[in-house]
Design a protein around this motif. Structure first.
Motif, PDB file in Angstrom:
ATOM      1  N   VAL A  76      46.929  37.674  50.401  1.00  0.00           N
ATOM      2  CA  VAL A  76      46.037  38.757  49.977  1.00  0.00           C
ATOM      3  C   VAL A  76      45.103  39.147  51.115  1.00  0.00           C
ATOM      4  CG1 VAL A  76      44.174  39.374  48.410  1.00  0.00           C
ATOM      5  CG2 VAL A  76      46.162  38.144  47.549  1.00  0.00           C
ATOM      6  N   LEU A 119      45.529  42.924  40.239  1.00  0.00           N
ATOM      7  CA  LEU A 119      45.378  41.714  41.042  1.00  0.00           C
ATOM      8  C   LEU A 119      44.910  40.550  40.177  1.00  0.00           C
ATOM      9  CD1 LEU A 119      45.876  40.849  43.872  1.00  0.00           C
ATOM     10  CD2 LEU A 119      43.516  41.427  44.467  1.00  0.00           C
ATOM     11  N   SER A 147      46.250  33.232  48.654  1.00  0.00           N
ATOM     12  CA  SER A 147      44.987  33.701  49.213  1.00  0.00           C
ATOM     13  C   SER A 147      45.202  34.308  50.602  1.00  0.00           C
ATOM     14  CB  SER A 147      44.014  32.521  49.267  1.00  0.00           C
ATOM     15  OG  SER A 147      43.098  32.677  50.322  1.00  0.00           O
ATOM     16  N   VAL A 184      37.311  40.965  41.684  1.00  0.00           N
ATOM     17  CA  VAL A 184      38.094  41.811  42.583  1.00  0.00           C
ATOM     18  C   VAL A 184      37.350  43.115  42.885  1.00  0.00           C
ATOM     19  CG1 VAL A 184      40.237  43.115  42.865  1.00  0.00           C
ATOM     20  CG2 VAL A 184      40.283  40.848  41.793  1.00  0.00           C
ATOM     21  N   LEU A 231      44.123  48.546  46.028  1.00  0.00           N
ATOM     22  CA  LEU A 231      44.691  47.601  45.068  1.00  0.00           C
ATOM     23  C   LEU A 231      44.040  47.764  43.705  1.00  0.00           C
ATOM     24  CD1 LEU A 231      44.902  44.365  47.248  1.00  0.00           C
ATOM     25  CD2 LEU A 231      46.766  45.876  46.545  1.00  0.00           C
ATOM     26  N   ILE A 248      51.723  43.967  48.012  1.00  0.00           N
ATOM     27  CA  ILE A 248      50.795  43.082  48.718  1.00  0.00           C
ATOM     28  C   ILE A 248      51.524  42.308  49.802  1.00  0.00           C
ATOM     29  CG2 ILE A 248      49.341  41.028  48.473  1.00  0.00           C
ATOM     30  CD1 ILE A 248      48.554  42.047  45.720  1.00  0.00           C
ATOM     31  N   ILE A 276      38.457  43.670  50.245  1.00  0.00           N
ATOM     32  CA  ILE A 276      39.812  43.937  49.771  1.00  0.00           C
ATOM     33  C   ILE A 276      40.009  45.438  49.791  1.00  0.00           C
ATOM     34  CG2 ILE A 276      41.297  43.911  47.732  1.00  0.00           C
ATOM     35  CD1 ILE A 276      40.219  41.265  46.988  1.00  0.00           C
TER      36      ILE A 276
END
Lengths: 202, 202, 202, 202
Positions: free
Chosen positions: D194, D159, D191, D141, D154, C193, D150
DNA sequence: TATGAATGAGGGTTCATTCAT
DNA sequence: CATGAATGAACCCTCATTCAT
């Protein structure tokens, strides 16, 4: 290297057991505190736990030692037999007069109560001890019958139970009545009655 | 204006005493809690204190009631006498078989222990109860001797003590040995021995 | 004349410290007893007090040794740096995977709790250790930014704190979840990430 | 008729639980005494035992209540979702900033340690609570990925674990560092990382 | 130096007793 | 009168620490 010998440990165990016996008898098992026992043994409270798991363990040891004490006395008495009838009565006399101080009586009663309530090991050992005591005296009676000192018609086990009960009961009455009571005289009376019964059977 | 009658109070007292008797016997006096007793009596814990000063008072009352119970039974038995010898043995049978349930035995032992320890009122009442029981049976023996059923040579008080002790002791052995033990048979045996002794004396 | 060499003393201290570490982690600091530690170190209870002032001192030493252990590992890791970004993540990997066995996690939590409660030396040392760990990783981040591996916009100290927190938190979750949890994978994910974030910044 | 309502009982339980929470957090679970808790609840020591079986029970209740508290907060947070990414980070912010006072962090650490040591119910409940927390955030998520906020690459669960770990770890660092540390800022940084990673994936 | 028996303070827990409701 | 919550003293037991050997 530790300087503390096994003899020292044994002495401590014995001293604690002896203190416990005394305190348990004097105050009652439930009411007795570990502190009292420790004080009587000349130790601190915590020290007891190095030698006994806890109060229950100490109680069990006290009971066991009391029974062992009687057992030894009986074994010893077995040898000193004249006539078998006498041997039988001697066993009673021994149990009653030699062993039955106040302490012993109190602990025996506590033991009987404990065994009736808690079950388990205490119950089994109490029962097995009584079995032993009854069996021992029963042997005397049987031998006395073989020797013609007691009529064969009497149940050996029954007579043994009677003697056991008498010893227990006289202990209690002694406890209740105090000094003006003479347990040995009572046992002598029982002896004469049994002898008379034996004579009458001819 | 009091709506609470004496009968109601008496009923409460009796109910608590009965619960106490049961719990004391089952669990032991020290181990028994006031809450258990209250629960068994169907009351709240605090209510007991309106009828008894405290636990000690309740214990004393329980002991007293146990003695009273036996006393009544004895008084009643006095009437039903055939021969005096029979009367005497009947008293023993009564004490042993009618009254000596486990509960009674346990409480008697607790009572004897308490009396040996606490002294005071409990001690005096226990002693006076034993005196009473011994005296009662002694009277039977004496009468039986007058009637020629028992040889005059036997000490009436002694024989009475023997019977009392026997009843106590058989109770304990019963407690220890459980169901395989029949106290009544034992008493019968004692009875036969005494009779045989009486016969042999002629 | 002293036959006891410093080496011997050091060995004893180390043996006790190691036993303490193990017992403290396994049973918890409060629940651990000096006897357990002594037994695990193969010594008598009293011997510990020749090398440590008392339990508190032993706890402090255990905490200090844990921090020292990590410190040494970090210093060592500083050398093996390829790119700075890798170095940073390597430091995390090292802390997490090399050092974070159950024992370490438990002791770290105990240490954090102690420091929050007792204040004083423990508090100060814990805080200074965290400062050190954060500062170290912060240096890596800064260098990585200089090398253009991480966007300059990210706060070096912040990222370092994140990594520190992650290592702590993953240790706890590992503790809670048991074997089905793989902390290293998680750290790898974080690494990707951050790399992606770095890439996206161009 | 008792005047004591269920509400009164509930209030007592709550008051004791609250006092326990406070004392456990402040002094540590092992070091905390029932007396302290009672005093903090404005009760006598014995009173606690009317509402809780013992210390262990009180500890379990404290742990359970802490988890329940977080659970409720999470359920509540689920509704207030704007974008899914924001929802996810909001859950973290909530857990971290709303809930993570010193008390909570200390108890969570104690809980994790307890669960690692005692096994049994505590272990299972701790584990299942973590599972719940991870699952909840994982859902956020996943939804965020569906919404394209996102990158799909991932691992949702991964996460989520990262966020959980971060919250735990930041709590510890907060504990260690004291006031000069701002956990919320740290979460904001995460945050942004990400988000940047999400952007970079396009 | 090392040992481990001994100390004794202090913790968890129970329960007789009181008292507001 | 009855209730049962509350009190607090006292118990059993543990364990950090000391000290004679």
């Amino acid at each position: 290297m530790t300087r503390v010998t096994q003899a020292h440990i044994d002495a401590r165990v014995e001293s604690i057991r002896s203190a416990a016996r005394s305190v348990f008898a004097r105050r009652g098992i439930e009411a007795a505190t570990m502190s009292e026992i420790a004080a009587e043994a000349g130790l601190s409270t915590g020290a007891i736990y190095r030698y006994f798991q806890g109060k229950d363990d100490l109680v069990a040891a006290t009971f066991a030692e009391g029974q062992e004490r009687t057992r030894r006395a009986f074994e010893q008495a077995r040898a000193n037999s004249g006539s078998m009838l006498e041997a039988m009565l001697e066993a009673g006399r021994l149990a009653l007069v030699e062993l039955r101080d106040r302490e012993t009586v109190c602990l025996d009663l506590e033991c009987a109560l404990s065994s009736a309530r808690t079950g388990g090991v205490v119950r089994e050992e109490t029962r097995s001890f009584r079995e032993y005591a009854i069996g021992l005296v029963e042997g005397f009676v049987f031998a006395a019958q073989q020797a013609g000192e007691i009529p064969a018609g009497l149940d050996p086990r029954g007579l043994s139970v009677l003697l056991n009960a008498l010893v227990l009961g006289l202990g209690i009455i002694d406890l209740e009545m105090g000094d003006e009571f003479d347990a040995e005289v009572m046992l002598g009376l029982f002896s004469r009655i049994v002898l008379a019964a034996g004579a009458g059977a001819h």
